[in-house]
Design an enzyme around this catalytic site. Structure first.
Site, mmCIF file in Angstrom:
data_model
loop_
_atom_site.group_PDB
_atom_site.id
_atom_site.type_symbol
_atom_site.label_atom_id
_atom_site.label_comp_id
_atom_site.label_asym_id
_atom_site.label_seq_id
_atom_site.Cartn_x
_atom_site.Cartn_y
_atom_site.Cartn_z
ATOM 1 N N CYS A 111 35.379 23.097 25.394
ATOM 2 C CA CYS A 111 36.167 23.150 26.637
ATOM 3 C C CYS A 111 37.671 23.130 26.389
ATOM 4 O O CYS A 111 38.455 23.183 27.350
ATOM 5 C CB CYS A 111 35.761 22.017 27.572
ATOM 6 S SG CYS A 111 36.289 20.378 26.998
ATOM 7 N N CYS A 127 35.674 14.188 22.879
ATOM 8 C CA CYS A 127 36.180 14.998 23.989
ATOM 9 C C CYS A 127 36.099 14.121 25.240
ATOM 10 O O CYS A 127 34.993 13.715 25.635
ATOM 11 C CB CYS A 127 35.339 16.256 24.165
ATOM 12 S SG CYS A 127 35.728 17.161 25.690
ATOM 13 N N LYS A 181 11.105 2.593 0.905
ATOM 14 C CA LYS A 181 11.170 4.039 0.694
ATOM 15 C C LYS A 181 11.614 4.370 -0.729
ATOM 16 O O LYS A 181 12.469 3.689 -1.306
ATOM 17 C CB LYS A 181 12.137 4.678 1.702
ATOM 18 C CG LYS A 181 11.796 4.411 3.163
ATOM 19 C CD LYS A 181 10.427 4.935 3.552
ATOM 20 C CE LYS A 181 10.392 6.432 3.683
ATOM 21 N NZ LYS A 181 11.059 6.980 4.852
ATOM 22 N N CYS A 187 32.684 18.559 30.374
ATOM 23 C CA CYS A 187 32.548 19.494 29.257
ATOM 24 C C CYS A 187 31.130 20.062 29.240
ATOM 25 O O CYS A 187 30.151 19.301 29.223
ATOM 26 C CB CYS A 187 32.837 18.776 27.943
ATOM 27 S SG CYS A 187 32.537 19.776 26.467
ATOM 28 N N CYS A 201 38.754 20.261 21.789
ATOM 29 C CA CYS A 201 37.292 20.374 21.878
ATOM 30 C C CYS A 201 36.895 21.824 21.621
ATOM 31 O O CYS A 201 37.442 22.739 22.256
ATOM 32 C CB CYS A 201 36.816 19.938 23.267
ATOM 33 S SG CYS A 201 35.058 20.245 23.547
ATOM 34 N N GLU A 234 0.829 -1.210 0.000
ATOM 35 C CA GLU A 234 0.000 0.000 0.000
ATOM 36 C C GLU A 234 0.861 1.257 0.000
ATOM 37 O O GLU A 234 1.976 1.247 0.554
ATOM 38 C CB GLU A 234 -0.937 -0.003 1.211
ATOM 39 C CG GLU A 234 -0.230 -0.179 2.535
ATOM 40 C CD GLU A 234 -1.183 -0.538 3.659
ATOM 41 O OE1 GLU A 234 -1.363 0.302 4.552
ATOM 42 O OE2 GLU A 234 -1.716 -1.663 3.663
ATOM 43 N N LYS A 280 2.656 4.548 1.033
ATOM 44 C CA LYS A 280 3.017 5.099 2.341
ATOM 45 C C LYS A 280 2.812 6.607 2.298
ATOM 46 O O LYS A 280 3.621 7.335 1.721
ATOM 47 C CB LYS A 280 4.459 4.754 2.693
ATOM 48 C CG LYS A 280 4.877 5.213 4.083
ATOM 49 C CD LYS A 280 6.312 4.814 4.372
ATOM 50 C CE LYS A 280 6.699 5.250 5.774
ATOM 51 N NZ LYS A 280 6.649 6.726 5.932
ATOM 52 N N ASP A 311 2.653 10.471 3.361
ATOM 53 C CA ASP A 311 3.494 11.351 4.170
ATOM 54 C C ASP A 311 2.578 12.270 4.967
ATOM 55 O O ASP A 311 2.386 13.441 4.635
ATOM 56 C CB ASP A 311 4.431 12.151 3.271
ATOM 57 C CG ASP A 311 5.518 12.867 4.066
ATOM 58 O OD1 ASP A 311 5.700 12.528 5.247
ATOM 59 O OD2 ASP A 311 6.179 13.756 3.508
ATOM 60 N N TYR A 360 -6.990 8.407 5.169
ATOM 61 C CA TYR A 360 -7.083 7.038 4.663
ATOM 62 C C TYR A 360 -6.852 6.079 5.833
ATOM 63 O O TYR A 360 -5.885 6.244 6.594
ATOM 64 C CB TYR A 360 -6.022 6.759 3.593
ATOM 65 C CG TYR A 360 -6.395 7.170 2.196
ATOM 66 C CD1 TYR A 360 -7.561 6.703 1.602
ATOM 67 C CD2 TYR A 360 -5.558 7.990 1.448
ATOM 68 C CE1 TYR A 360 -7.900 7.076 0.309
ATOM 69 C CE2 TYR A 360 -5.885 8.357 0.149
ATOM 70 C CZ TYR A 360 -7.059 7.904 -0.415
ATOM 71 O OH TYR A 360 -7.391 8.265 -1.694
#
Length: 668
Positions: free
Chosen positions: A409, A424, A312, A429, A406, A113, A115, A117, A222
């Protein structure tokens, strides 16, 4: 008065029938003007005689006055998500998995069926009347949107035909493309918000606190299934759809029964070719095993059914410029490069950022700053860079380099040999701490309504929330003086925080942000531990005994709870009133025939596949492990059992033949 009641009932019947003919069958038999006259007569009657107004009256289509918030509604049966396939080979692999699980089935029949959105919802009908409706939410609990759902003309307020006493219908609320364009034209003319996509418009319309606004939006629906197949006397998925059509629901005309996976693949490509001609968005095709008996045998995984998959469509693509890259620090310290793009519209959505995942991915794709890049929305949702368009390079493009320190930090980053990401290592941090806090309150965590990423950034930035326990020490008086807060919003968040204290073991574990432990693994842990205390007392070796928990996960779990700061956080949350429940629970386990069993399988089973046998043991209250240890209570033997049988006998473990297990299973 009897005459008034008779006329009211007659008007309701006529209007329901005409609405069904117009919105569901697309075959009106009266003019719009005639319908409007009948509808106005009904409104006048109910205005003069308010007690005649019922939840299934056509007058409820116009919406009710605004309210302040949505309440929660727990689904009787979870609304699971679906695994995805992105190729023909993925669909073939899906069928191969089905055959491995059910070795006695020679051929599967499928229902394929479109799909849509849109927004998944559940509609609850009691004695044929729409009583409640809810969004999918997190699959377990949704928002009750009954007043808004009643405004959608394609949804029957009263069922037709021979319906069961209780029916929970599931389907998709969506907005057609032409209706979406008209709505945006109207919004633009009135200086109001423009919706980015039909899905956003549908979701925003359905979640209006004022259902009179929802009634003005062109929403459609639906139906695609029901929560409990046992509520109908049918044995096929397609028969469920046929029944729903008889009850008065719209069923997508492009649904097809396919008797082989090749036919499924052919229909997938047919839908893909028809996609541009449809007046509604579809992003793929849902494939379901048609037999309800086989669906039952296949069962579900933690988050998705084994008997269904979403195929998909290929992502929609566009080209744009990779302008710069910044580096974000995640809750586990992982450094993620994020591309900043010249904004481009893909499938109706403006894309300006995309994750580059890690250093290896950047090198694999050969990306440089200033590149013209091909961008797509993976699965029509997540933006990703496919590749650079190298033919357009001018020589001015720059190499993308990972930072040594990092970015928050300034701690020196580390990368272990077997891992793809730089991290890190500083647990203090600020960026990691903020990410952990945001994750805890997010939908992937405890889903604390009103405490989203921006709110958490604000509270963390001013020092009100520095650790998870601080969330549960907040008061209304703490929040009211802050920018953007008022008494109503503050009270709403404090109430949501209080509600979040009662949660399941799996959600609590997922919320804690333990490395390698997501929702699926958290559910596996809940299925194997009765409570948090039992889990906290376990070792890395104990975790590895659990099927589905690998060495990496086991070590991460043990290290997390052996860390004194983490352990103290958990204890403090418990002292602040947390009620962490295992929905399965020890008491319910004891009533099941395999309660207390720790099962290891060996050899080839004659009547069941190994996967099906494992599922049955778990359904019966037992645990399944993947290696032989003193914790194993029963060894289930098939043919050619190998060395495990001899070792189990030496260890005094009870040996169970397949036919013995089948005899016990009959008690389920």
């Amino acid at each position: 008065m009897a005459r008034v009641e008779e006329r009211h009932a007659e008007l309701c019947r006529e209007l329901h029938q005409h609405a069904h003919l117009y919105y569901v069958e697309d075959n009106p038999v009266i003019s719009d003007q005639e319908y409007d006259l009948l509808f106005q007569e009904l409104l006048d009657l109910e205005k003069d005689h308010p007690r005649l107004t019922t939840p299934d009256s056509p007058s409820q289509r116009v919406g009710a006055p605004a309210h302040t918030a949505f309440s929660s509604l727990t689904h009787r049966y979870p609304m699971l998500s679906l695994e995805n396939s992105f190729s023909d080979e993925g669909l073939v692999a899906f069928e191969e998995r089905l055959h491995r699980f059910l070795t006695d089935v020679e051929q599967f029949t499928y229902v394929a069926e479109p799909k849509l959105d849109g927004l998944a919802v559940e509609l609850i009908y009691e004695e044929g009347v729409l009583s409640k409706a809810a969004t999918r939410g997190d699959g377990l609990v949704g928002e009750e949107v009954s007043a808004n759902i009643r405004t959608i003309a394609a949804i029957p307020l009263r069922l037709q035909g021979d319906y069961p006493p209780l029916l929970e219908v599931r389907g998709e609320v969506f907005m057609g493309l032409s209706d979406f364009r008209r709505l945006n034209d109207e919004q633009r003319a009135e200086g109001k918000k423009i919706f980015a996509s039909p899905r956003n418009a549908a979701a925003g319309s359905l979640r209006q606190l004022d259902s009179q606004i929802t009634a003005q939006r062109p929403l459609d629906f639906y139906a695609y299934g029901i929560s409990d197949p046992a509520s109908l006397t049918v044995d096929k998925q397609y028969a469920i759809l046929t029944s729903l059509a008889l009850f008065g629901f719209k069923i997508n005309p492009l649904i097809k029964v396919c008797h082989a996976i090749g036919a499924v693949i052919d229909h997938f490509h047919h839908l893909l070719s028809q996609r541009p001609n449809l007046d509604y968005d579809i992003d793929g095709m849902v494939v379901k095993v048609d037999s309800l008996e086989l669906q039952q045998r296949l069962g579900n995984k933690a988050r998705s059914p084994r008997w269904a998959i979403a195929a998909k469509f290929p992502a929609i693509q566009a080209t744009t410029v990779l302008e710069e890259v910044d580096f974000q620090v995640g809750r586990t310290g992982a450094i993620t490069p994020v591309a900043h793009l010249l904004p481009v519209t893909i499938g109706g959505v403006t894309v300006s950022r995309a994750s580059l995942h890690n250093e290896d991915e950047i090198k694999r794709k050969g990306l440089r700053l200033g590149d013209i890049v091909l961008v797509q929305r993976a699965g029509d949702v997540i933006p990703e860079i496919v590749k650079p368009v190298v033919e357009t390079r001018t020589g001015n493009e720059l190499e993308i380099t990972m930072p040594e320190l990092c970015p928050v930090c300034q701690t020196r980053l580390v990368r272990q040999e077997e891992q793809k990401v730089w991290r890190c290592p500083n647990r203090e941090c600020p960026a990691q701490n903020l990410r952990r806090l945001s994750h805890f309150s997010s939908k992937a965590g405890l889903d604390i309504d009103g405490l989203g990423k921006r709110s958490m950034e604000q509270l963390h930035g001013i020092g009100l929330v520095n650790d998870i326990a601080d969330i549960y020490k907040l008061t209304v008086d703490d929040l009211i003086p802050l920018e953007g807060w008022g008494e109503l919003s503050a009270q709403k968040v404090i109430d949501a925080i209080a509600r979040s204290k009662k949660t399941s073991l799996s959600r609590f574990l997922a919320a804690m942000g333990i490395r390698h432990i997501g929702e699926v693994t958290a559910q596996v842990l809940e299925d194997n531990f009765h409570n948090l205390t039992e889990l906290l007392a376990s070792s890395s070796e104990s975790f590895q005994d659990i099927e589905g928990i690998g060495e990496q996960m086991a070590v991460s779990l043990a290290e997390f709870f052996q860390n004194q700061d983490n352990f103290q956080t958990v204890q403090e949350l418990l002292s602040l009133g947390f009620d962490i429940q295992n929905k399965r629970g020890a008491s319910s386990d004891q009533a099941l025939p395999l309660a207390g069993w720790v099962v290891l399988f060996t050899g080839k089973l004659a009547n069941l596949s190994r996967n099906e046998a494992k599922k049955i043991v778990k359904d019966g209250g037992g645990k399944v492990v993947s290696s032989l240890s003193r914790k194993v209570s029963h060894l289930v033997c098939g043919s050619s059992p190998g060395s495990k049988l001899k070792k189990a006998r030496e260890m005094g473990i009870k040996i169970v033949a397949e036919d013995e297990l089948l005899a016990i299973i009959k008690q389920l």
